[in-house]
Design a protein around this motif. Structure first.
Motif, PDB file in Angstrom:
ATOM      1  N   TYR A 108       0.787  -1.006  -0.104  1.00 38.84           N
ATOM      2  CA  TYR A 108      -0.020   0.084  -0.125  1.00 38.84           C
ATOM      3  C   TYR A 108       0.763   1.279   0.074  1.00 38.84           C
ATOM      4  O   TYR A 108       2.068   1.265   0.730  1.00 38.84           O
ATOM      5  N   TYR A 109       0.479   2.182  -0.690  1.00 38.48           N
ATOM      6  CA  TYR A 109       0.682   3.586  -0.761  1.00 38.48           C
ATOM      7  C   TYR A 109       2.234   3.631  -1.233  1.00 38.48           C
ATOM      8  O   TYR A 109       3.177   4.407  -0.784  1.00 38.48           O
ATOM      9  N   GLY A 110       2.553   2.680  -1.989  1.00 37.89           N
ATOM     10  CA  GLY A 110       4.012   2.814  -2.799  1.00 37.89           C
ATOM     11  C   GLY A 110       5.219   2.125  -1.876  1.00 37.89           C
ATOM     12  O   GLY A 110       6.292   2.016  -2.315  1.00 37.89           O
ATOM     13  N   GLU A 111       4.623   1.641  -0.788  1.00 37.59           N
ATOM     14  CA  GLU A 111       5.831   1.072  -0.068  1.00 37.59           C
ATOM     15  C   GLU A 111       6.224  -0.527  -0.320  1.00 37.59           C
ATOM     16  O   GLU A 111       5.346  -1.135  -1.147  1.00 37.59           O
ATOM     17  N   GLN A 112       7.319  -0.719  -0.209  1.00 35.82           N
ATOM     18  CA  GLN A 112       7.747  -2.222  -0.430  1.00 35.82           C
ATOM     19  C   GLN A 112       7.937  -3.002   0.605  1.00 35.82           C
ATOM     20  O   GLN A 112       8.551  -2.350   1.687  1.00 35.82           O
ATOM     21  N   VAL A 113       7.503  -4.073   0.785  1.00 39.86           N
ATOM     22  CA  VAL A 113       7.500  -4.974   1.897  1.00 39.86           C
ATOM     23  C   VAL A 113       8.197  -6.447   1.324  1.00 39.86           C
ATOM     24  O   VAL A 113       8.211  -6.865   0.335  1.00 39.86           O
ATOM     25  N   LEU A 114       8.575  -7.060   2.486  1.00 39.42           N
ATOM     26  CA  LEU A 114       9.144  -8.400   2.281  1.00 39.42           C
ATOM     27  C   LEU A 114       8.275  -9.541   1.952  1.00 39.42           C
ATOM     28  O   LEU A 114       7.155  -9.495   2.646  1.00 39.42           O
ATOM     29  N   ALA A 115       8.738 -10.256   1.228  1.00 38.75           N
ATOM     30  CA  ALA A 115       7.853 -11.342   0.758  1.00 38.75           C
ATOM     31  C   ALA A 115       8.491 -12.664   0.458  1.00 38.75           C
ATOM     32  O   ALA A 115       9.533 -12.466   0.139  1.00 38.75           O
ATOM     33  N   LEU A 116       7.653 -13.719   0.372  1.00 36.58           N
ATOM     34  CA  LEU A 116       8.689 -14.915  -0.075  1.00 36.58           C
ATOM     35  C   LEU A 116       8.446 -15.159  -1.286  1.00 36.58           C
ATOM     36  O   LEU A 116       7.683 -14.688  -2.004  1.00 36.58           O
ATOM     37  N   LEU A 117       9.581 -15.605  -2.184  1.00 39.41           N
ATOM     38  CA  LEU A 117       9.741 -15.841  -3.302  1.00 39.41           C
ATOM     39  C   LEU A 117       8.345 -16.824  -3.855  1.00 39.41           C
ATOM     40  O   LEU A 117       8.252 -17.784  -2.992  1.00 39.41           O
ATOM     41  N   GLU A 118       8.357 -17.005  -5.098  1.00 41.60           N
ATOM     42  CA  GLU A 118       7.586 -18.049  -5.832  1.00 41.60           C
ATOM     43  C   GLU A 118       8.816 -18.737  -6.683  1.00 41.60           C
ATOM     44  O   GLU A 118       9.419 -18.400  -7.208  1.00 41.60           O
ATOM     45  N   LYS A 119       8.307 -19.989  -6.901  1.00 38.62           N
ATOM     46  CA  LYS A 119       8.766 -20.671  -8.178  1.00 38.62           C
ATOM     47  C   LYS A 119       8.320 -20.350  -9.513  1.00 38.62           C
ATOM     48  O   LYS A 119       7.213 -19.496  -9.313  1.00 38.62           O
ATOM     49  N   LYS A 120       8.808 -20.754 -10.566  1.00 42.75           N
ATOM     50  CA  LYS A 120       8.403 -20.254 -11.856  1.00 42.75           C
ATOM     51  C   LYS A 120       6.884 -20.762 -11.923  1.00 42.75           C
ATOM     52  O   LYS A 120       6.284 -20.147 -12.888  1.00 42.75           O
ATOM     53  N   ASN A 121       6.514 -21.878 -11.190  1.00 41.91           N
ATOM     54  CA  ASN A 121       5.005 -22.102 -11.386  1.00 41.91           C
ATOM     55  C   ASN A 121       4.106 -21.664 -10.452  1.00 41.91           C
ATOM     56  O   ASN A 121       3.095 -22.137 -10.317  1.00 41.91           O
ATOM     57  N   TYR A 122       4.759 -20.710  -9.869  1.00 43.41           N
ATOM     58  CA  TYR A 122       3.943 -19.771  -8.855  1.00 43.41           C
ATOM     59  C   TYR A 122       3.824 -20.462  -7.229  1.00 43.41           C
ATOM     60  O   TYR A 122       3.190 -19.937  -6.589  1.00 43.41           O
ATOM     61  N   ASP A 123       4.402 -21.823  -7.088  1.00 47.27           N
ATOM     62  CA  ASP A 123       4.318 -22.389  -5.764  1.00 47.27           C
ATOM     63  C   ASP A 123       5.233 -21.728  -4.844  1.00 47.27           C
ATOM     64  O   ASP A 123       6.238 -21.056  -5.289  1.00 47.27           O
ATOM     65  N   CYS A 124       5.008 -21.640  -3.827  1.00 42.72           N
ATOM     66  CA  CYS A 124       5.695 -20.849  -2.858  1.00 42.72           C
ATOM     67  C   CYS A 124       7.152 -21.510  -2.576  1.00 42.72           C
ATOM     68  O   CYS A 124       7.352 -22.573  -2.875  1.00 42.72           O
ATOM     69  N   ILE A 125       8.114 -20.714  -2.541  1.00 41.52           N
ATOM     70  CA  ILE A 125       9.431 -21.356  -2.305  1.00 41.52           C
ATOM     71  C   ILE A 125       9.640 -22.547  -1.309  1.00 41.52           C
ATOM     72  O   ILE A 125      10.640 -23.279  -1.432  1.00 41.52           O
ATOM     73  N   LEU A 126       9.065 -22.222  -0.243  1.00 36.87           N
ATOM     74  CA  LEU A 126       9.046 -23.411   0.894  1.00 36.87           C
ATOM     75  C   LEU A 126       8.340 -24.622   0.630  1.00 36.87           C
ATOM     76  O   LEU A 126       8.202 -25.331   1.502  1.00 36.87           O
ATOM     77  N   TRP A 127       7.527 -24.804  -0.567  1.00 41.34           N
ATOM     78  CA  TRP A 127       6.547 -25.778  -0.899  1.00 41.34           C
ATOM     79  C   TRP A 127       7.473 -26.847  -1.460  1.00 41.34           C
ATOM     80  O   TRP A 127       8.008 -26.779  -2.546  1.00 41.34           O
TER      81      TRP A 127
END
Length: 160
Positions: free
Chosen positions: A60-79
């Motif tokens: 929101y409001y142009g802020e950047q926040v930390l998020a988990l990466l996704e794999k190329k197929n959009y699965d969570c990096i921890l999956w």
């Protein structure tokens, strides 16, 4: 104010379909609690964890926040055929599907349930109003880390 549609509880029982863990683009935002739990579980420094598992997401409001990466197929990096960090999973994951926007009304719940067989699982656990509210409140209180907050942590770690 009218009572929530879930005043008598809701049935939910995860079917392990993994739809909420991938298959389409999305974000798992990380709070300080999430980052601490995950990096402790994986025995990694902040620097190591952020560089291996994280990305910046517009918020929101142009802020950047930390998020988990996704794999190329959009699965969570921890999956990995299941959550590889299940006991340390982020609050966003552990409170699903009782997110405030998903339980705002019956229509929204029903729409979300189209993609989640666990939300249509009549054999699932009957979650009480109190349990649902506790999950909703935990989800709402779980604020993602901003770029400035993470950069401060990374700089402090370098000084040690």
């Amino acid at each position: 104010m009218s009572e929530p549609f879930y005043k008598n509880g809701l049935k939910f029982g995860c079917k392990r379909c993994s739809f909420c863990c991938g298959h389409s683009p999305g974000f798992v935002y990380l709070s300080l609690r999430d980052l601490t739990e995950l990096r402790t579980f994986l025995k990694m420094s902040v620097t190591e964890f952020v560089s291996k598992y994280c990305r910046w997401a517009d918020y929101y409001y142009g802020e950047q926040v930390l998020a988990l990466l996704e794999k190329k197929n959009y699965d969570c990096i921890l999956w990995e055929n299941g959550c590889s960090c299940y006991s340390a999973r982020p609050v966003q994951c552990s409170t699903y599907p009782f997110w405030s926007w998903m339980i705002k009304d019956q229509a929204t719940w029903d729409e979300c349930a189209q993609d989640c067989p666990g939300m249509r699982n009549e054999e699932g656990k009957l979650w009480t109003f109190e349990e649902i509210e506790a999950n909703k409140n935990a989800y709402d209180a779980n604020k993602p880390l901003t770029r400035a907050q993470v950069e401060k942590m990374l700089n402090e770690e370098k000084l040690c």
